[in-house]
Write a protein that holds these residues in place. Structure first.
Motif: not given
Length: 279
Positions: A18-23, A264-267
């Motif tokens: 849950l925390i990772c998804s939120g981040l 967008r991810f790492l971008n």
């Protein structure tokens, strides 16, 4: 006891997920909605030693609607004081029917610098109101360079600023866009898609500025873009600087907007401030 331990571990794992998804969601929101200025430094023997040329590139805007009406972006551009502003296509989306947002941006850019140039992307031509859009853009003071060129100059230097219509839809005519140019001048070519580099006469250009790829939108560490339109998986040209000939440099900006998926991810979304120094 066993079930209590299992439940505790399952709860911890669920909490971590849950925390990772939120981040991850927060990071994606940040990368999509808070653009940066990407600074690019190049040099050229066609510019007098000690002189500089600065170009602000905007691409793949896709009728982006920030809550502040682009005020932060416009403040950043004003502070940079570019010699030229170029828009390399997909200012609107294929489904855009109201152009007030993009026309507002266009008018503000022209106020910052009347030397604001535009070339079409695939979304402009897919939009059923493309001619209304192009007419309105010209009324805003933007210079549309679809298969044409102009000479830009100041007290220190002169350059060819050329533009082709969208290469990804087969409308680009590079020979027409560069016909009659003074080859002793630095030649900057605006093209929406990097497919333009396949043209034999691309050697006429010293610097090619493109968009279209969105940098892949989703990028992986070390591997780069996962997919880009027209190139498929792990594209050869996705984002950044490429030397495509002895005297021709390609730069691809990953843009401000997004495609079908607003991700967008790492971008991170961006505009580019390109400084060319004489050598």
């Amino acid at each position: 006891m066993f079930f209590e331990t299992m439940f505790t571990w399952m709860f911890k794992i669920a909490l971590i997920i849950l925390i990772c998804s939120g981040l991850l969601v927060a990071n994606i929101y940040f990368e999509v909605n808070f653009p940066k200025v990407n600074r690019v430094n190049l040099d050229s023997g066609k510019i007098p030693p000690g002189s500089k040329l600065s170009i602000l590139q905007i691409t793949d805007f896709h009728n982006w609607h920030p809550t502040d009406r682009h005020q932060k972006l416009l403040r950043d551009i004003r502070q940079l004081k570019p010699d030229l502003i170029v828009i390399t296509g997909d200012l609107v989306d294929r489904k855009t029917v109201n152009f007030d947002n993009v026309f507002y941006l266009a008018r503000e850019l022209v106020k910052i610098n009347p030397h604001t140039y535009f070339v079409c992307g695939n979304h402009e031509w897919a939009n059923r109101k493309s001619q209304v859009f192009l007419s309105g853009l010209k009324n805003c003071g933007v210079i549309v360079l679809n298969n044409g060129h102009e000479v830009w100059s100041n007290t220190q230097l002169a350059i060819n600023i050329c533009g082709v219509d969208d290469p990804s839809t087969g409308r680009a005519n590079l020979d027409k866009a560069t016909k009659g140019i003074n080859t002793e001048f630095l030649t900057v070519l605006l093209a929406h898609a990097p497919a333009i580099v396949k043209k034999p006469s691309i050697t006429q250009a010293d610097l090619v500025l493109c968009g279209h790829t969105h940098g892949g939108q989703i990028r992986l560490p070390f591997a780069g873009a996962v997919i880009a339109p027209g190139q498929g998986l792990f594209p050869a040209y996705d984002k950044g600087i490429y030397q495509i000939g002895p005297h021709t440099t390609l730069y691809i900006d990953s843009g401000l907007g997004t495609g079908v998926m607003p991700v967008r991810f790492l971008n991170r979304s961006q505009v580019s401030f390109i400084t060319i120094t004489g050598k």
